[in-house]
Design an enzyme around this catalytic site. Structure first.
Site, PDB file in Angstrom:
ATOM      1  N   MET A 278      -9.346   8.272   0.875  1.00 13.09           N
ATOM      2  CA  MET A 278      -9.500   7.984   2.129  1.00 13.09           C
ATOM      3  C   MET A 278     -10.791   9.837   1.110  1.00 13.09           C
ATOM      4  SD  MET A 278      -7.148   7.161   4.325  1.00 13.09           S
ATOM      5  CE  MET A 278      -6.796   4.898   4.655  1.00 13.09           C
TER       6      MET A 278
ATOM      7  N   MET B  19     -10.828  -5.715   7.214  1.00 15.16           N
ATOM      8  CA  MET B  19     -10.245  -5.184   7.554  1.00 15.16           C
ATOM      9  C   MET B  19      -9.607  -5.113   9.219  1.00 15.16           C
ATOM     10  SD  MET B  19      -9.727  -2.928   5.346  1.00 15.16           S
ATOM     11  CE  MET B  19      -8.766  -1.748   6.650  1.00 15.16           C
TER      12      MET B  19
ATOM     13  N   ASP C 120      -5.012   3.342  -1.489  1.00 12.41           N
ATOM     14  CA  ASP C 120      -5.594   3.887  -0.103  1.00 12.41           C
ATOM     15  C   ASP C 120      -6.848   5.458  -0.809  1.00 12.41           C
ATOM     16  OD1 ASP C 120      -6.557   1.730   0.897  1.00 12.41           O
ATOM     17  OD2 ASP C 120      -4.110   1.950   1.454  1.00 12.41           O
TER      18      ASP C 120
ATOM     19  N   ASP D 144      -6.405  -6.671   5.556  1.00 12.77           N
ATOM     20  CA  ASP D 144      -5.735  -5.130   5.155  1.00 12.77           C
ATOM     21  C   ASP D 144      -5.130  -4.806   6.524  1.00 12.77           C
ATOM     22  OD1 ASP D 144      -4.885  -2.919   4.630  1.00 12.77           O
ATOM     23  OD2 ASP D 144      -7.006  -2.519   3.650  1.00 12.77           O
TER      24      ASP D 144
ATOM     25  N   MET E 209     -12.025   4.436   0.530  1.00 19.46           N
ATOM     26  CA  MET E 209     -12.999   4.648   2.463  1.00 19.46           C
ATOM     27  C   MET E 209     -13.336   5.644   2.352  1.00 19.46           C
ATOM     28  SD  MET E 209      -9.520   2.971   4.296  1.00 19.46           S
ATOM     29  CE  MET E 209      -8.781   2.918   2.674  1.00 19.46           C
TER      30      MET E 209
ATOM     31  N   HIS F 296      -1.963  -1.743  -3.801  1.00 25.86           N
ATOM     32  CA  HIS F 296      -2.921  -1.145  -2.763  1.00 25.86           C
ATOM     33  C   HIS F 296      -3.174   0.255  -2.987  1.00 25.86           C
ATOM     34  CE1 HIS F 296      -6.303  -1.909  -0.191  1.00 25.86           C
ATOM     35  NE2 HIS F 296      -5.963  -1.356   0.490  1.00 25.86           N
TER      36      HIS F 296
ATOM     37  N   SER G  25       1.013  -1.635  -0.249  1.00 29.41           N
ATOM     38  CA  SER G  25       0.343  -0.215   0.170  1.00 29.41           C
ATOM     39  C   SER G  25       1.772   1.102  -0.289  1.00 29.41           C
ATOM     40  CB  SER G  25      -0.929   0.090   1.795  1.00 29.41           C
ATOM     41  OG  SER G  25      -1.755   1.110   1.032  1.00 29.41           O
TER      42      SER G  25
ATOM     43  N   HIS H 111      -8.876   0.520  -3.214  1.00 35.07           N
ATOM     44  CA  HIS H 111      -9.888   0.832  -1.365  1.00 35.07           C
ATOM     45  C   HIS H 111     -10.390   1.649  -1.894  1.00 35.07           C
ATOM     46  CE1 HIS H 111      -9.355  -0.437   2.354  1.00 35.07           C
ATOM     47  NE2 HIS H 111     -10.478  -0.233   2.305  1.00 35.07           N
TER      48      HIS H 111
END
Ligand code: DX5
Ligand code: ZN
Length: 233
Positions: free
Chosen positions: A55, A155, A53, A193, A86, A51, A26, A84
Site C-alpha cells: 500500500m 475485493m 499487501d 480478498d 494497492m 498474500h 495475508s 497485491h
C-alpha cells in the site's frame, strides 16, 4: 505451479470433485516485529500462497510495506508470493517486484489507465498477472481484459486495512465473474480478498472462489497455524 494445476482443474468436467480452495494468508495482520516467524508459520502450513499487501498511502489510505520487505522474506519461503499492489502507477515498479520475488503481481483496475499495457508488462517480466477490483467496480468492466489474465481479485472490503467486515454483495460479483469465465471458456483464477473467515470460506468456495485471502482471521488469532488449517478444511 499451483496456478497451472488449478487452471487444469477448471477445465475438467463439472461432475468431478473440485480441488481444494487455495488459502492465501495475508501478512498484513501479522506482527511486523516478528515477520520471519509469521512467514515460517505459513511455510509449515498447507496454504500454497502467501498474500502480500503493498500500500502506498495514495491509492489507499494506509502504507504497509514494499519490495525491500518482500525481498527480505523471500529466502524464508517456497510458497507462491501473491503480491497485491494497492498503489498508483504500478508500471514503475513491475521489475522491482519481480526481482524481490513476486510470483503473482496483481494491480488495481482503478489505478491503471492503460491496464492492458500493465498486464502485458507483468507477464513479460515473467509473473502471473492479476487485476483487482474494488467493491464498487462492476465485474463487467473487466470483460475485455479477461483473456489476458491469470487471476482476478474481487475485493470484499474496501482496500487499505485488515480486519474489516466482509461485504455480502461480493457473492453477486462472484456469480457474475464465474458466468463470464464459463461463457467465454476462460480459466483465470478467482481470488476473494477481505473479511474472510471460517463463517464464509466454504460458501465462497461453493460460489466459485479458487483462492481466499485471510489476514485477520489467521494472524489476529492466538494460533495462526491452526487458523490456516481450519480455513483449509
Ligand atoms: C485489504 C487487503 C487484504 C487484507 C485482508 O486491503 O488487500 O489482503 O490483508 O485482511 P482481512 O482478511 O483481515 O480482511
Ligand atoms: Zn490483498
Amino acid at each position: 505451479m499451483q496456478g497451472r494445476l488449478f487452471r487444469a482443474a477448471l477445465s475438467v468436467p463439472l461432475h468431478l470433485p473440485a480441488m481444494a480452495t487455495i488459502i492465501a494468508p495475508s501478512l498484513l495482520s501479522a506482527d511486523f516485529a516478528r515477520l520471519a516467524q509469521a512467514v515460517e508459520i505459513v511455510e509449515a502450513s498447507p496454504a500454497p500462497w502467501l498474500h502480500l499487501d503493498v500500500m502506498d498511502g495514495v491509492f489507499v489510505p494506509n502504507i504497509s510495506f514494499g519490495f525491500p520487505v518482500i525481498k527480505a522474506i523471500r529466502p524464508l519461503s517456497k510458497k507462491i508470493f501473491d503480491v497485491h499492489l494497492m498503489i498508483v502507477d504500478p508500471d514503475r515498479y513491475i521489475t522491482a517486484f519481480r526481482d524481490a520475488g513476486a510470483d503473482h503481481l496483481t494491480v488495481h483496475y482503478e489505478a491503471c489507465t492503460h491496464l492492458h499495457r500493465t498486464v502485458q508488462a507483468i507477464k513479460a517480466a515473467g509473473m502471473k498477472a492479476g487485476v483487482a477490483i474494488n467493491p464498487h467496480t462492476p465485474v463487467h468492466l473487466l470483460t475485455d481484459i479477461l483473456w489476458d489474465l491469470d487471476q482476478v481479485i474481487l475485493m470484499s472490503v474496501n482496500p487499505g486495512f485488515g480486519g474489516q467486515g466482509f461485504i455480502p454483495g461480493t457473492y453477486r460479483k462472484l456469480n457474475a465473474l464465474n458466468e463470464l469465465r464459463r461463457i467465454h471458456g476462460l480459466s483465470f483464477l478467482i481470488e476473494v480478498d477481505g473479511g474472510i473467515n471460517t463463517d464464509n470460506a466454504a460458501e465462497l468456495s461453493r460460489h466459485g472462489a479458487d483462492a481466499l485471502v485471510a489476514g485477520n482471521s489467521v494472524f489476529g488469532t492466538s494460533d495462526p497455524a491452526e487458523a490456516i488449517r481450519r480455513l483449509a478444511k
